[in-house]
Structure formats: C-alpha cells, structure tokens
Design a protein around this motif. Structure first.
Motif, mmCIF file in Angstrom:
data_model
loop_
_atom_site.group_PDB
_atom_site.id
_atom_site.type_symbol
_atom_site.label_atom_id
_atom_site.label_comp_id
_atom_site.label_asym_id
_atom_site.label_seq_id
_atom_site.Cartn_x
_atom_site.Cartn_y
_atom_site.Cartn_z
ATOM 1 N N ALA A 187 -28.311 -1.822 -22.875
ATOM 2 C CA ALA A 187 -27.129 -1.638 -22.036
ATOM 3 C C ALA A 187 -27.345 -0.728 -20.833
ATOM 4 O O ALA A 187 -26.451 -0.589 -20.005
ATOM 5 N N GLY A 188 -28.498 -0.083 -20.752
ATOM 6 C CA GLY A 188 -28.775 0.835 -19.644
ATOM 7 C C GLY A 188 -28.576 2.284 -20.009
ATOM 8 O O GLY A 188 -29.329 3.152 -19.567
ATOM 9 N N ASP A 189 -27.543 2.568 -20.815
ATOM 10 C CA ASP A 189 -27.261 3.923 -21.292
ATOM 11 C C ASP A 189 -26.596 3.830 -22.654
ATOM 12 O O ASP A 189 -26.000 2.803 -23.011
ATOM 13 N N ALA A 190 -26.669 4.926 -23.391
ATOM 14 C CA ALA A 190 -25.961 5.048 -24.664
ATOM 15 C C ALA A 190 -25.884 6.522 -25.013
ATOM 16 O O ALA A 190 -26.663 7.347 -24.512
ATOM 17 N N VAL A 191 -24.928 6.856 -25.870
ATOM 18 C CA VAL A 191 -24.744 8.256 -26.250
ATOM 19 C C VAL A 191 -24.428 8.311 -27.743
ATOM 20 O O VAL A 191 -23.783 7.414 -28.280
ATOM 21 N N GLY A 192 -24.924 9.352 -28.402
ATOM 22 C CA GLY A 192 -24.633 9.570 -29.807
ATOM 23 C C GLY A 192 -23.764 10.802 -29.996
ATOM 24 O O GLY A 192 -23.896 11.785 -29.260
ATOM 25 N N VAL A 193 -22.859 10.765 -30.972
ATOM 26 C CA VAL A 193 -21.995 11.912 -31.263
ATOM 27 C C VAL A 193 -21.967 12.148 -32.774
ATOM 28 O O VAL A 193 -22.182 11.231 -33.570
ATOM 29 N N LYS A 194 -21.720 13.382 -33.150
ATOM 30 C CA LYS A 194 -21.546 13.755 -34.557
ATOM 31 C C LYS A 194 -20.364 14.707 -34.615
ATOM 32 O O LYS A 194 -20.510 15.912 -34.418
ATOM 33 N N PRO A 195 -19.156 14.185 -34.873
ATOM 34 C CA PRO A 195 -17.954 15.014 -34.778
ATOM 35 C C PRO A 195 -18.001 16.270 -35.633
ATOM 36 O O PRO A 195 -17.579 17.337 -35.205
ATOM 37 N N ARG A 196 -18.491 16.159 -36.861
ATOM 38 C CA ARG A 196 -18.550 17.314 -37.755
ATOM 39 C C ARG A 196 -19.953 17.441 -38.308
ATOM 40 O O ARG A 196 -20.609 16.446 -38.639
ATOM 41 N N ALA A 197 -20.409 18.670 -38.422
ATOM 42 C CA ALA A 197 -21.750 18.905 -38.966
ATOM 43 C C ALA A 197 -21.790 20.302 -39.558
ATOM 44 O O ALA A 197 -20.873 21.110 -39.373
ATOM 45 N N GLY A 198 -22.854 20.609 -40.254
ATOM 46 C CA GLY A 198 -23.036 21.941 -40.813
ATOM 47 C C GLY A 198 -24.471 22.132 -41.255
ATOM 48 O O GLY A 198 -25.214 21.160 -41.440
ATOM 49 N N ASN A 199 -24.871 23.358 -41.379
ATOM 50 C CA ASN A 199 -26.166 23.638 -41.988
ATOM 51 C C ASN A 199 -26.060 24.914 -42.814
ATOM 52 O O ASN A 199 -25.042 25.595 -42.811
ATOM 53 N N ASP A 211 -29.304 17.807 -36.371
ATOM 54 C CA ASP A 211 -28.777 16.459 -36.168
ATOM 55 C C ASP A 211 -28.145 16.331 -34.786
ATOM 56 O O ASP A 211 -28.439 15.384 -34.043
ATOM 57 N N ALA A 212 -27.271 17.274 -34.430
ATOM 58 C CA ALA A 212 -26.630 17.228 -33.110
ATOM 59 C C ALA A 212 -27.660 17.416 -32.007
ATOM 60 O O ALA A 212 -27.563 16.788 -30.944
ATOM 61 N N ARG A 213 -28.642 18.277 -32.253
ATOM 62 C CA ARG A 213 -29.692 18.478 -31.246
ATOM 63 C C ARG A 213 -30.478 17.189 -31.000
ATOM 64 O O ARG A 213 -30.762 16.826 -29.852
ATOM 65 N N ARG A 214 -30.804 16.468 -32.075
ATOM 66 C CA ARG A 214 -31.560 15.226 -31.938
ATOM 67 C C ARG A 214 -30.724 14.135 -31.267
ATOM 68 O O ARG A 214 -31.235 13.369 -30.438
ATOM 69 N N LEU A 215 -29.436 14.060 -31.612
ATOM 70 C CA LEU A 215 -28.574 13.060 -30.980
ATOM 71 C C LEU A 215 -28.385 13.342 -29.499
ATOM 72 O O LEU A 215 -28.384 12.426 -28.671
ATOM 73 N N ALA A 216 -28.212 14.619 -29.149
ATOM 74 C CA ALA A 216 -28.070 14.981 -27.738
ATOM 75 C C ALA A 216 -29.334 14.618 -26.965
ATOM 76 O O ALA A 216 -29.260 14.108 -25.834
ATOM 77 N N ALA A 217 -30.499 14.874 -27.564
ATOM 78 C CA ALA A 217 -31.762 14.566 -26.892
ATOM 79 C C ALA A 217 -31.965 13.063 -26.729
ATOM 80 O O ALA A 217 -32.559 12.613 -25.740
ATOM 81 N N ALA A 218 -31.464 12.268 -27.685
ATOM 82 C CA ALA A 218 -31.627 10.817 -27.599
ATOM 83 C C ALA A 218 -30.673 10.185 -26.597
ATOM 84 O O ALA A 218 -30.954 9.110 -26.047
ATOM 85 N N SER A 219 -29.528 10.832 -26.342
ATOM 86 C CA SER A 219 -28.501 10.273 -25.457
ATOM 87 C C SER A 219 -28.976 10.278 -24.016
ATOM 88 O O SER A 219 -29.703 11.173 -23.580
ATOM 89 N N THR A 220 -28.546 9.272 -23.249
ATOM 90 C CA THR A 220 -28.984 9.152 -21.859
ATOM 91 C C THR A 220 -27.910 9.526 -20.851
ATOM 92 O O THR A 220 -28.177 9.521 -19.648
ATOM 93 N N ARG A 221 -26.692 9.842 -21.333
ATOM 94 C CA ARG A 221 -25.640 10.311 -20.440
ATOM 95 C C ARG A 221 -24.551 10.953 -21.275
ATOM 96 O O ARG A 221 -24.446 10.698 -22.471
ATOM 97 N N ASP A 243 -17.779 4.243 -21.074
ATOM 98 C CA ASP A 243 -18.045 2.846 -20.750
ATOM 99 C C ASP A 243 -19.472 2.411 -21.039
ATOM 100 O O ASP A 243 -19.970 1.438 -20.461
ATOM 101 N N VAL A 244 -20.147 3.118 -21.930
ATOM 102 C CA VAL A 244 -21.438 2.684 -22.453
ATOM 103 C C VAL A 244 -21.362 2.768 -23.979
ATOM 104 O O VAL A 244 -20.467 3.419 -24.532
#
Length: 302
Positions: free
Chosen positions: A38-50, A72-82, A195-196
C-alpha cells in the motif's frame, strides 16, 4: 466524538494464549508487508505493560530517558512508515514514537504471595504512563508506594514527583474514566481516520484492545499461537466478540480470545516457522519468512 472512517483497512492481531505467542513479530512483519503493498502502514498497541524484574532491560532502556514503554511498542513504532492521522484528518508532524501508538503502558513487579490492588495474584502494578491530549502523565499505585514496593531509583528515573497517586480501586477507576478511556477513544479515532493500513496488536490473550462500540471494525483478524496463525473475517469476529461481551466471566471490555474463536471457524490456518532473534528484529525478514501466512491473510482481507 468519532470522526469519519477512512477506507484503509484496519486489521487486528490477537493472541490465542497468555504466553508470548509471537504477536509482535507477526504484527511488525505484517506492517512491513502491508507497506510494500500500500505504500505505507502503521502499527499500534493500545495497551501494554512490562515487568520490572522479568523485562528489566526493557525498563532500563526506556527509563534511562525518563520514559516508560516496552519493546513491543518500540518494535511496532520502528516498523511503521508514517504516524497515525491527527485531529483534523491530517498527519501530525511528529515522529513515530512508542508513546504515540501506545497510549497506556503499565509497569509491574512480581510480589510472591501477595495480591495487588487490581486483584492480580503474585504481582503488583507500580505505575502507568498515559498519553493524554496535553502530553504524557504518570499514575502511581499509592498503596504499593506506601508498602515500600516501588523499586529503588524508580522515582529518580521517571518523573513521578507530580504523578497522581491512587490508593484503592475506586480512585483508580476515577482515573480510568478521566484519562485512560479518553486516551483509548482518541487512539481509536486516529486509527479510524488514518488513510493507510493500520495493524492493531492486542495484549496477552485479550480478544481486542478496542471497545466494541467504537468506529473501528477490523477488516480481518489474525489470531497468533506459537507455530500457527488462524485467520478470520473481521465482521464475523466482531459479532462473536459482541456476543462474548455479554458473558459474566468476561465483562464488557476484556473478552478472552478463546471465548470469541470458539464461536466461529477460521477462514484459513497457516504455519509460522520459528525465527532467530536477528530475523524477529527485522520486519522485512519476518515478512519474507511469513510470506505464506501473509498471502493467506491478504486473501481473507480481499
């Protein structure tokens, strides 16, 4: 108030068991695969804990900078493109940060033979980081602090001097209503107007981290277990989850994945090969190794 829903797909990744099923690895690879399509994508994790003890390295990495987030949030943020969409339907001019895609993060510690304030046996919540409209704030378990359970140095590493203290469940529920639920609502609205493609990762074996009555219904759902993924149509999963929310065991917000999946059959099941640490840390390599599973997922999505 919910905003206009984007036509871009929102997909949900949930876990079939409380153990580390590999949700984040699957989610980061899926973000990469969706971005390729799709050109871009983003990942989110509404709740997390360690956990201060079991995840101590992750705690140190974040708290060295006076922050609180998990890998988990750090990895998702790094994988996201916008970043996610902002208040007016436009992108916010912001970096993709763990705090931006993970509005609530909790720090726990093991407390053998002790039940925490929130009813968890053998562990106690120490503090939460909540991302509000005005920035980041902290909520401290005042009962744990009074009992001497805050680890040495925690108040030096995190800005807890001005944090809100909650001493019992009633006070915590007040904070939940005042800041936590609005934080989840804001994230849900931002997901809805992005919109991605958006990958929403749940936590533990919770069927979904988003409320049933919000503006987001997943287009497809992946339930990850060690070694396999089960793929579901989003509308059928959402209907089954709405039925499960009426169960006296589950309550309205945290239905367990198994309670939902026992009502419906997956459209497809795919094997997930075991990955090395280096592979798990590279979303592109995950996308390559899980190509068969993602191809099956895209067939469900279409």
């Amino acid at each position: 108030m919910s905003r206009a829903r984007s036509d871009a797909p929102v997909v949900l990744v949930a876990g079939g068991a409380r153990v580390d099923a590999g949700k984040t690895t699957f989610s980061t690879g899926l973000v990469s695969a969706l971005a390729d399509r799709a050109g871009d994508a983003v990942g989110v994790k509404p709740r997390a804990g360690n956990d201060y003890w079991y995840d101590h390295d992750d705690y140190r990495i974040a708290s060295d900078a006076g922050r609180l987030y998990g890998k988990d949030a750090r990895r998702l943020a790094a994988a996201s493109t916008r970043p996610l969409a902002g208040a007016g339907g436009r992108d916010r001019p912001e970096a993709i940060t763990p705090e931006g895609i993970n509005p609530v993060h909790r720090l726990w510690r093991p407390t053998p033979d002790r039940t925490g304030m929130l009813g968890d046996t053998d562990r106690t919540f120490l503090c939460d980081r909540v991302t509000t409209e005005d920035g980041v704030r902290f909520v401290v378990n005042g009962a744990a602090e009074s009992a001497g359970l805050l680890p040495e140095g925690l108040t030096d590493r995190l800005p807890l001097g001005t944090a809100t203290r909650v001493d019992d469940v009633a006070a915590f529920n007040d904070e939940m209503a005042a800041d936590y639920l609005p934080a989840f609502d804001r994230l849900t609205d931002r997901v809805a107007e992005t919109d991605v493609p958006v990958v929403v990762e749940s936590y533990a074996d919770i069927a979904s981290p988003l409320s049933n009555d919000g503006p987001v219904e997943p287009a497809a759902v992946a339930v990850v277990d060690p070694g396999r993924v089960r793929l579901y149509a989003g509308d059928r999963y959402a209907k089954a989850r709405a039925v499960a929310s009426g169960s006296p065991r589950e309550g309205a917000l945290e239905e367990h994945t198994g309670t939902v999946t026992e009502m419906i059959d997956p459209l497809a099941t795919a094997a997930l090969p075991a990955l090395s640490g280096d592979e798990r840390g590279d979303p592109g390599r995950v996308a390559d190794r899980y190509d068969e599973a993602y191809t099956a997922f895209f067939n469900v999505l279409s």
